[in-house]
Design a protein around this motif. Structure first.
Motif, PDB file in Angstrom:
ATOM      1  N   ALA A 161      42.124  27.086  52.378  1.00 25.17           N
ATOM      2  CA  ALA A 161      43.550  26.907  52.669  1.00 25.17           C
ATOM      3  C   ALA A 161      43.904  27.364  54.070  1.00 25.17           C
ATOM      4  N   SER A 162      43.264  28.401  54.563  1.00 29.15           N
ATOM      5  CA  SER A 162      43.623  28.918  55.876  1.00 29.15           C
ATOM      6  C   SER A 162      43.263  27.934  56.977  1.00 29.15           C
ATOM      7  N   LYS A 163      42.115  27.275  56.887  1.00 31.68           N
ATOM      8  CA  LYS A 163      41.736  26.284  57.882  1.00 31.68           C
ATOM      9  C   LYS A 163      42.657  25.081  57.831  1.00 31.68           C
ATOM     10  N   THR A 164      43.046  24.704  56.631  1.00 33.15           N
ATOM     11  CA  THR A 164      43.952  23.558  56.493  1.00 33.15           C
ATOM     12  C   THR A 164      45.306  23.872  57.099  1.00 33.15           C
ATOM     13  N   GLU A 165      45.796  25.082  56.903  1.00 34.81           N
ATOM     14  CA  GLU A 165      47.082  25.472  57.461  1.00 34.81           C
ATOM     15  C   GLU A 165      47.040  25.435  58.985  1.00 34.81           C
ATOM     16  N   THR A 166      45.941  25.922  59.561  1.00 34.12           N
ATOM     17  CA  THR A 166      45.800  25.895  61.019  1.00 34.12           C
ATOM     18  C   THR A 166      45.778  24.474  61.546  1.00 34.12           C
ATOM     19  N   HIS A 167      45.080  23.581  60.844  1.00 43.53           N
ATOM     20  CA  HIS A 167      45.027  22.185  61.280  1.00 43.53           C
ATOM     21  C   HIS A 167      46.394  21.514  61.187  1.00 43.53           C
ATOM     22  N   ASP A 168      47.128  21.795  60.115  1.00 40.28           N
ATOM     23  CA  ASP A 168      48.447  21.186  59.944  1.00 40.28           C
ATOM     24  C   ASP A 168      49.399  21.603  61.046  1.00 40.28           C
ATOM     25  N   ASP A 169      49.381  22.898  61.404  1.00 41.53           N
ATOM     26  CA  ASP A 169      50.270  23.359  62.474  1.00 41.53           C
ATOM     27  C   ASP A 169      49.902  22.700  63.800  1.00 41.53           C
ATOM     28  N   LYS A 170      48.604  22.578  64.065  1.00 42.07           N
ATOM     29  CA  LYS A 170      48.164  21.954  65.309  1.00 42.07           C
ATOM     30  C   LYS A 170      48.541  20.482  65.340  1.00 42.07           C
ATOM     31  N   GLU A 171      48.375  19.792  64.194  1.00 42.14           N
ATOM     32  CA  GLU A 171      48.694  18.365  64.131  1.00 42.14           C
ATOM     33  C   GLU A 171      50.188  18.143  64.300  1.00 42.14           C
ATOM     34  N   HIS A 172      50.998  19.052  63.708  1.00 42.63           N
ATOM     35  CA  HIS A 172      52.450  18.919  63.835  1.00 42.63           C
ATOM     36  C   HIS A 172      52.890  19.130  65.278  1.00 42.63           C
ATOM     37  N   THR A 173      52.226  20.060  65.966  1.00 42.68           N
ATOM     38  CA  THR A 173      52.556  20.289  67.369  1.00 42.68           C
ATOM     39  C   THR A 173      52.179  19.086  68.225  1.00 42.68           C
ATOM     40  N   ASN A 174      50.999  18.503  67.981  1.00 43.67           N
ATOM     41  CA  ASN A 174      50.587  17.317  68.734  1.00 43.67           C
ATOM     42  C   ASN A 174      51.522  16.149  68.480  1.00 43.67           C
ATOM     43  N   ASN A 175      52.019  16.039  67.253  1.00 42.33           N
ATOM     44  CA  ASN A 175      52.924  14.941  66.932  1.00 42.33           C
ATOM     45  C   ASN A 175      54.247  15.095  67.665  1.00 42.33           C
ATOM     46  N   ASN A 176      54.741  16.331  67.769  1.00 43.23           N
ATOM     47  CA  ASN A 176      55.984  16.558  68.520  1.00 43.23           C
ATOM     48  C   ASN A 176      55.792  16.256  69.995  1.00 43.23           C
ATOM     49  N   ASN A 177      54.589  16.567  70.538  1.00 44.37           N
ATOM     50  CA  ASN A 177      54.330  16.243  71.940  1.00 44.37           C
ATOM     51  C   ASN A 177      54.321  14.750  72.166  1.00 44.37           C
ATOM     52  N   ASN A 178      53.782  13.987  71.188  1.00 43.63           N
ATOM     53  CA  ASN A 178      53.783  12.532  71.317  1.00 43.63           C
ATOM     54  C   ASN A 178      55.197  11.981  71.281  1.00 43.63           C
ATOM     55  N   GLN A 179      56.079  12.621  70.491  1.00 45.63           N
ATOM     56  CA  GLN A 179      57.464  12.163  70.428  1.00 45.63           C
ATOM     57  C   GLN A 179      58.170  12.374  71.767  1.00 45.63           C
ATOM     58  N   ASN A 180      57.873  13.481  72.436  1.00 46.28           N
ATOM     59  CA  ASN A 180      58.542  13.737  73.718  1.00 46.28           C
ATOM     60  C   ASN A 180      58.160  12.711  74.769  1.00 46.28           C
ATOM     61  N   LYS A 181      57.001  12.039  74.603  1.00 46.12           N
ATOM     62  CA  LYS A 181      56.565  11.040  75.562  1.00 46.12           C
ATOM     63  C   LYS A 181      57.187   9.677  75.298  1.00 46.12           C
ATOM     64  N   THR A 182      57.855   9.528  74.144  1.00 46.54           N
ATOM     65  CA  THR A 182      58.433   8.239  73.804  1.00 46.54           C
ATOM     66  C   THR A 182      59.664   7.980  74.657  1.00 46.54           C
ATOM     67  N   GLU A 183      59.730   6.802  75.232  1.00 49.62           N
ATOM     68  CA  GLU A 183      60.852   6.432  76.088  1.00 49.62           C
ATOM     69  C   GLU A 183      61.463   5.152  75.570  1.00 49.62           C
ATOM     70  N   THR A 184      62.751   5.083  75.645  1.00 48.09           N
ATOM     71  CA  THR A 184      63.464   3.903  75.177  1.00 48.09           C
ATOM     72  C   THR A 184      63.709   2.948  76.331  1.00 48.09           C
ATOM     73  N   VAL A 185      64.191   1.769  75.984  1.00 46.67           N
ATOM     74  CA  VAL A 185      64.504   0.775  77.005  1.00 46.67           C
ATOM     75  C   VAL A 185      65.627   1.284  77.905  1.00 46.67           C
ATOM     76  N   MET A 186      66.610   1.940  77.314  1.00 43.54           N
ATOM     77  CA  MET A 186      67.724   2.467  78.093  1.00 43.54           C
ATOM     78  C   MET A 186      67.260   3.520  79.091  1.00 43.54           C
ATOM     79  N   SER A 187      66.299   4.341  78.713  1.00 43.43           N
ATOM     80  CA  SER A 187      65.812   5.367  79.647  1.00 43.43           C
ATOM     81  C   SER A 187      65.080   4.723  80.816  1.00 43.43           C
ATOM     82  N   HIS A 188      64.323   3.649  80.545  1.00 40.28           N
ATOM     83  CA  HIS A 188      63.673   2.929  81.641  1.00 40.28           C
ATOM     84  C   HIS A 188      64.718   2.309  82.560  1.00 40.28           C
ATOM     85  N   LEU A 189      65.759   1.716  81.974  1.00 40.64           N
ATOM     86  CA  LEU A 189      66.811   1.103  82.780  1.00 40.64           C
ATOM     87  C   LEU A 189      67.546   2.149  83.607  1.00 40.64           C
ATOM     88  N   ALA A 190      67.805   3.312  83.001  1.00 38.91           N
ATOM     89  CA  ALA A 190      68.475   4.388  83.734  1.00 38.91           C
ATOM     90  C   ALA A 190      67.614   4.891  84.887  1.00 38.91           C
TER      91      ALA A 190
END
Length: 420
Positions: A161-190
């Motif tokens: 369980a401890s290894k799984t918990e560490t992996h989940d936290d790391k995966e959740h952090t990587n997923n949030n980083n991927n979200q910050n890189k997402t750009e919309t059409v309006m942001s490109h236009l701006a």
């Protein structure tokens, strides 16, 4: 929700499970189905909530402002993320089901395990969950992007369980980083609009320096003309070397970049010369009597014109070339448009500092409006799109419920016919 899955293990009713999940205050332990049935349920509307036994939030609370979601995810908001969905319960239920559907386990399936892992990622992310709640389906095809994550998740599913918990936290952090890189059409236009405005500000400031300062003083004009001629010769040398390397001959079209600095030099000299036209003195003024010793000496004061048409020609020429250099393709129609615009502005600017300062201030206001207006426009458009997608999601859920009801009636009729 557990009772619903148990009562119909082959084809759980999506409409019943959705209703129970939205009204249940606490989630129960999930029931693992066979891989094929589990995959069918995960791919059905709101299937991520159903199979992981997670109560679906109220639609009014899930369709929130995307900027508030980002603030909550970064920890800057006072509203906790778990107030909408229990992330610990999502991870706990995911671990239980992953042990059943792990590809290396008996009865496991790689595609089902991948869909289960995607369900955990979507439900753990405020942004992805908000998009999923709009229509109840996950429309993003990122199986290849998360292939490595799924692989590592499968290894952790069989570990402690401890290894799984560490992996989940790391995966959740990587997923949030991927979200910050997402750009919309309006942001490109701006970004494109703001870059164009800032480029216009820089060129206006450079034009002001040439018109107000460099063309006013003789020494600065001579230095500027020398630098432009030197730049033209360097460009010609570079083009000549490139032409010899490619075994081609230079023509007039290829030498157009050589002529641009020379034309700018002509414009600068025209502005300098336009300030050197002497005004004609009338009979009433222009002469001062100065007493020197016993005699009187007449001193004639030289007065120059503050603006002439020669100066207007030079300022228009330089401004046109500055505008033309902003574009790679310079068609005759575009050059005519730039010349007209430059001529109109040159009539108003007339090489005066305060007018250039006014124009720069106006462009700065435009840049500020772009920075402030585009996020508001993006927010409004996202709310409009979300409302449209919400209606589409309601139709999809209703259609899925009708299909499942028809399938249930066929099963009941087939079972009754077999008894007869």
């Amino acid at each position: 929700m557990t009772d619903n899955i148990k009562s119909s293990p082959t084809a759980p009713s999506r409409s019943t499970s959705t209703t129970s999940s939205s009204t249940t205050s606490s989630s129960a332990a999930p029931v693992a189905l066979p891989s094929d049935e589990a995959l069918e349920l995960l791919l059905s509307p709101d299937g991520y909530y159903t199979y992981l036994s997670i109560p679906k939030p109220d639609p009014s609370s899930s369709l929130t402002n995307p900027y508030l979601d980002a603030a909550a995810a970064s920890g800057s908001s006072s509203t906790p993320e778990n107030s909408i969905i229990d992330l610990d319960q999502v991870k706990k239920n995911y671990r239980r089901l992953s042990l059943k559907h792990h590809p290396d386990r008996r009865g496991g399936n790689e595609e089902t395990f991948r869909a289960l892992n995607r369900a955990k990622i979507v439900l753990s992310s405020p942004k992805l969950r908000r998009e999923y709640d709009l229509i109840g389906l996950d429309l993003e095809d990122d199986a290849e992007d998360h292939h490595d994550d799924h692989h590592s998740s499968s290894e952790n599913a069989s570990s402690d369980a401890s290894k799984t918990e560490t992996h989940d936290d790391k995966e959740h952090t990587n997923n949030n980083n991927n979200q910050n890189k997402t750009e919309t059409v309006m942001s490109h236009l701006a970004s494109a609009t703001l870059a164009a405005v800032l480029q216009m500000v820089v060129r206006t400031a450079l034009m002001g320096v040439v018109s107000v300062l460099l063309s006013r003083y003789t020494i600065l004009t001579i230095v500027t003309l020398g630098m432009l001629v030197f730049l033209s010769t360097r460009i010609y040398s570079a083009l000549n070397v490139a032409a010899k390397g490619a075994n081609v001959k230079l023509n007039l079209l290829s030498l157009k970049d050589v002529g641009v600095p020379l034309l700018i030099a002509v414009g600068v000299f025209s502005m300098f010369r336009g300030r050197r036209f002497v005004m004609e003195n009338d009979s009433s003024g222009g002469e001062d009597n100065v007493v020197v010793g016993d005699g009187t000496t007449t001193v004639q004061e030289t007065i120059y014109h503050s603006w002439t048409w020669t100066f207007w020609f030079g300022e228009t020429l330089v401004m046109t070339l500055f505008l033309a250099n902003s574009f790679e393709k310079r068609s005759p129609a575009l050059l005519a448009l730039f010349t007209t615009i430059s001529g109109i502005f040159a009539l108003w600017l007339r090489g005066q500092f305060w007018r250039y300062a006014t124009l720069l201030g106006f462009q700065g206001v435009i840049a500020l409006l772009v920075v402030l207006a585009f996020p508001i426009m993006e927010m409004i458009l996202e709310q409009i799109v979300e409302e449209k997608m919400k209606k589409v999601g309601e139709k999809i859920r209703a259609h899925d419920a009708r299909l499942r009801e028809l399938q249930r009636k066929r099963n009941v009729a087939a079972a009754a016919a077999s008894l007869d």
